[in-house]
Design an enzyme around this catalytic site. Structure first.
Site, short mmCIF file in Angstrom:
data_model
loop_
_atom_site.label_atom_id
_atom_site.label_comp_id
_atom_site.label_asym_id
_atom_site.label_seq_id
_atom_site.Cartn_x
_atom_site.Cartn_y
_atom_site.Cartn_z
N THR A 46 69.74 -57.67 -56.22
CA THR A 46 69.79 -59.06 -55.73
C THR A 46 70.26 -60.05 -56.79
O THR A 46 70.87 -61.06 -56.46
CB THR A 46 68.40 -59.43 -55.17
OG1 THR A 46 68.17 -58.59 -54.04
CG2 THR A 46 68.28 -60.88 -54.78
N ILE A 52 78.34 -63.15 -52.14
CA ILE A 52 79.14 -63.52 -50.97
C ILE A 52 78.31 -63.36 -49.70
O ILE A 52 77.67 -62.31 -49.50
CB ILE A 52 80.41 -62.63 -50.83
CG1 ILE A 52 81.17 -62.52 -52.16
CG2 ILE A 52 81.31 -63.13 -49.70
CD1 ILE A 52 81.66 -63.80 -52.74
N HIS A 54 79.07 -62.50 -46.42
CA HIS A 54 80.29 -61.95 -45.82
C HIS A 54 80.50 -62.45 -44.40
O HIS A 54 79.54 -62.71 -43.66
CB HIS A 54 80.21 -60.41 -45.83
CG HIS A 54 80.40 -59.84 -47.20
ND1 HIS A 54 81.63 -59.80 -47.82
CD2 HIS A 54 79.52 -59.31 -48.08
CE1 HIS A 54 81.50 -59.26 -49.02
NE2 HIS A 54 80.22 -58.96 -49.21
N CYS A 448 70.02 -73.91 -76.70
CA CYS A 448 68.76 -74.26 -76.03
C CYS A 448 67.71 -73.15 -76.11
O CYS A 448 66.53 -73.40 -75.90
CB CYS A 448 69.01 -74.63 -74.57
SG CYS A 448 69.62 -73.27 -73.56
C1 LIG Z 1 77.95 -54.87 -57.40
C2 LIG Z 1 77.34 -55.36 -56.11
C3 LIG Z 1 77.96 -56.35 -55.35
C4 LIG Z 1 77.41 -56.77 -54.15
N1 LIG Z 1 77.94 -57.84 -53.49
C5 LIG Z 1 77.37 -58.29 -52.35
C6 LIG Z 1 77.85 -59.44 -51.70
O1 LIG Z 1 78.73 -60.13 -52.20
N2 LIG Z 1 77.32 -59.79 -50.51
C7 LIG Z 1 76.33 -59.06 -49.93
O2 LIG Z 1 75.93 -59.38 -48.83
N3 LIG Z 1 75.79 -58.00 -50.57
C8 LIG Z 1 76.27 -57.62 -51.77
N4 LIG Z 1 75.73 -56.57 -52.44
C9 LIG Z 1 74.59 -55.90 -51.86
C10 LIG Z 1 73.31 -56.65 -52.14
O3 LIG Z 1 73.22 -57.05 -53.48
C11 LIG Z 1 72.17 -55.70 -51.80
O4 LIG Z 1 72.38 -55.23 -50.50
C12 LIG Z 1 70.83 -56.39 -51.84
O5 LIG Z 1 70.65 -57.11 -53.04
C13 LIG Z 1 69.76 -55.32 -51.70
O6 LIG Z 1 68.53 -55.96 -51.69
P1 LIG Z 1 67.22 -55.10 -51.76
O7 LIG Z 1 66.12 -56.08 -51.70
O8 LIG Z 1 67.27 -54.02 -50.75
O9 LIG Z 1 67.29 -54.37 -53.17
P2 LIG Z 1 67.01 -54.94 -54.63
O10 LIG Z 1 67.52 -56.29 -54.81
O11 LIG Z 1 67.46 -53.91 -55.59
O12 LIG Z 1 65.44 -55.06 -54.64
C14 LIG Z 1 64.60 -53.94 -54.68
C15 LIG Z 1 63.42 -54.33 -55.52
O13 LIG Z 1 62.48 -53.27 -55.49
C16 LIG Z 1 61.89 -53.18 -56.76
N5 LIG Z 1 61.33 -51.85 -56.91
C17 LIG Z 1 61.99 -50.68 -57.01
N6 LIG Z 1 61.14 -49.67 -57.16
C18 LIG Z 1 59.90 -50.20 -57.14
C19 LIG Z 1 58.61 -49.66 -57.26
N7 LIG Z 1 58.41 -48.35 -57.44
N8 LIG Z 1 57.56 -50.49 -57.21
C20 LIG Z 1 57.73 -51.83 -57.04
N9 LIG Z 1 58.94 -52.39 -56.93
C21 LIG Z 1 60.01 -51.59 -56.97
C22 LIG Z 1 63.05 -53.45 -57.70
O14 LIG Z 1 62.62 -53.84 -58.99
C23 LIG Z 1 63.80 -54.54 -56.97
O15 LIG Z 1 63.42 -55.83 -57.37
C24 LIG Z 1 76.24 -56.16 -53.67
C25 LIG Z 1 75.59 -55.20 -54.45
C26 LIG Z 1 76.11 -54.84 -55.68
C27 LIG Z 1 75.34 -53.92 -56.56
#
Ligand SMILES: Cc1cc2nc3c(=O)[nH]c(=O)nc-3n(C[C@H](O)[C@H](O)[C@H](O)COP(=O)(O)OP(=O)(O)OC[C@H]3O[C@@H](n4cnc5c(N)ncnc54)[C@H](O)[C@@H]3O)c2cc1C
Length: 489
Positions: A46, A52, A54, A448
């Site tokens: 995140t 973006i 999308h 800073c």
């Molecule tokens: C390079 C890149 C570009 C992207 N660009 C876009 C974009 O432009 N637009 C878009 O819509 N999407 C984009 N995405 C996708 C988007 O970033 C992800 O789909 C989204 O952030 C996923 O969110 P999440 O909460 O599932 O995962 P994460 O943000 O990874 O959150 C998961 C959380 O779980 C925690 N966690 C893991 N294991 C444990 C545990 N055992 N105990 C407690 N906590 C734990 C982690 O620390 C983390 O904070 C992109 C992703 C990447 C990597």
């Protein structure tokens, strides 16, 4: 409510998926626990993506991604207004450089129309450059999507989580889930910060969602970590470019984009590399050089001397390439796993889908109570003042709330104090930076940093925080930046 009570719902992972869900659950009468292994919310994919929102045309019609990206996209105007995070519905273009790619544009447009996306149009190169004069003469045509936008992803996650916490969610940072056992009345969750109990567990652990699934006894959730690297250019470098500029997608990713950020920086990236270590956030010159060269094909006048940092994010790529959002194999468990792109866009709709399942299973009641109050932002994008106009405030005594601590981003001590007084505990320099922008500018905290550290130390001392010493900021490799700037010559 005492922490470590029996919760109705425990969400594992405070990324955009977990925090959006916690925010939406705040409208229901349920006790929610949000468990996060790192020191801040939004610390996984995140915080390190393209930011973006999308347009919804790219995901293959019929997939969960296609349905949820559009359903998520349309919520961002209201959410950013209600929760005070930066969002700009600026539109996007996908460029075609040859006939074959022009054919690809038609296919993408047709897929988008099937997905229900409105306003998609293919325009010739001349019209494209009339609208976006920085785009290369080589671009023959482009697919325009008026509904795409840009968002500050970590500020969105902070806003979701902060509001949820204010409404009664218990957020436990530094709490890595290590084991999960079924009990007579739900689950016992073992974490690095102690034991918790909950009737229902939701897996939103991003790149670790496969590991969490195995703790439930689900062996078949396979998540492949895929890294994407970026270069960030200083605030102002996006001047003259108002939309997101994609190239035609490849089978591996949406391709390299050039985009303004909500704060006026310019962002170029990402590439796509499968990696073994899901925590490998390194960047390297070879990849960055490829990214820059590809980005320059779209926008040739990027001044590489304005590069200020590099970063990478790890995509939680599911083996079947679609989101895994469903009830888990074990009753009371739910999956929000493998949320790769467009997961940021889809997050509000992923939360809605999970809420429907929870209603169906009687975990929450059908009707939501009134939504949470509007959240005041900590800071929002605005123009920077000429240095001579702020010089006096830069020289105020430390401790004066009006003193400008960060000259590059013009951040006042009062803004930092505001961030520290909010409901989510802050114990790292990066957490301050993400909330206030102190350290985000050209000097990357060189000026800073010491003062911000002092303010944070005093804050942690006053709170008798167990974490004591502030966690220091992640820094870009200065050698890598030098190499990028040399590419100019
Ligand atoms: C390079 C890149 C570009 C992207 N660009 C876009 C974009 O432009 N637009 C878009 O819509 N999407 C984009 N995405 C996708 C988007 O970033 C992800 O789909 C989204 O952030 C996923 O969110 P999440 O909460 O599932 O995962 P994460 O943000 O990874 O959150 C998961 C959380 O779980 C925690 N966690 C893991 N294991 C444990 C545990 N055992 N105990 C407690 N906590 C734990 C982690 O620390 C983390 O904070 C992109 C992703 C990447 C990597």
């Amino acid at each position: 409510m005492n922490k470590k009570d029996h919760y109705d719902i425990a969400i594992i992972g405070a990324g955009i998926a977990g925090t959006a869900l916690a925010y939406k659950l705040a409208s229901y009468s349920v006790k929610v626990l949000l468990l996060e292994r790192s020191e801040d919310v939004g610390g996984g994919a995140t915080k390190a993506n393209s930011g973006i929102v999308h347009g919804g045309y790219a995901a293959k019609h019929g997939t969960l991604k296609s349905r949820l990206s559009l359903a998520g996209n349309i919520q961002f105007d209201d959410l950013s207004e209600q929760l005070g995070f930066p969002f700009n519905r600026c539109g996007s273009y996908v460029l075609a450089f040859n006939e074959e790619e022009e054919e690809t544009l038609s296919q993408i447009r047709n897929n988008g129309r099937l997905n229900g996306v409105e306003g998609l149009e293919i325009i010739p190169g001349k019209e494209l450059r009339r609208r976006e004069h920085r785009i290369s003469e080589e671009a023959a045509a482009a697919l325009y999507s008026p509904g795409a936008g840009i968002v500050s992803p970590y500020e969105a996650a902070i806003a979701f989580a902060e509001t949820a916490v204010k409404e009664g969610t218990d957020l436990c940072l530094h709490s890595e889930v290590q084991n999960i056992e079924q009990t007579g009345d739900g689950f016992s969750i073992g974490t690095s910060a102690g034991q918790f109990r909950a009737s229902v567990v939701i897996n939103a652990a991003g790149v670790f969602s496969g590991e969490i699934s195995r703790m439930f006894g689900e062996e078949n959730v396979e998540i492949i970590p895929k890294k994407g690297q970026y270069v960030v250019f200083q605030r102002g470098a996006s001047r003259g470019l108002s939309s997101v500029i994609f190239q035609c997608p490849t089978p591996a990713s949406k391709g390299i984009l050039v985009t303004p950020t909500t704060w006026g920086n310019l962002l170029v990236g990402p590439d796509a590399q499968e990696i073994d270590d899901p925590l490998d956030r390194s960047t390297d010159f070879e990849s960055i050089r490829h990214i820059i060269r590809t980005g320059l094909r779209s926008v040739p006048d990027i001044n590489l001397n304005h590069a200020i940092r590099t970063y990478s994010g790890i995509r939680p790529m599911p083996a079947n390439r679609d989101f895994i959002i469903r009830k888990g194999a074990v009753p009371g468990s739910y999956q929000a796993a493998g949320i790769e792109s467009p997961g940021l866009t889809a997050a509000p709709a992923i939360a809605d889908m999970l809420i429907e399942m929870l209603k169906e299973d009687g975990v929450i009641s059908a009707g939501a109570s009134s939504p949470p109050e509007r959240r005041e932002p900590i800071t929002m994008p605005g123009p920077l003042q000429p240095f001579q106009d702020i010089k006096e405030q830069v020289n105020y005594d430390p401790g004066n709330p009006q003193r400008i601590v960060c000259r590059c981003e013009q951040v006042r001590e009062a803004t930092i104090m505001d961030a520290l007084s909010r409901p989510i505990p802050v114990d790292s320099m990066d957490a301050v930076k993400r909330r206030t922008r102190a350290g985000m500018g050209g000097c990357q905290g060189a000026f800073c940093g010491p003062r911000v550290k002092k303010i944070l130390e005093e804050h942690l001392e006053a709170k008798h925080s167990a974490s004591g010493e502030p966690i220091s900021a992640h820094k870009s490799d200065p050698e890598l930046l030098k190499q990028i700037r040399k590419m100019n010559s």
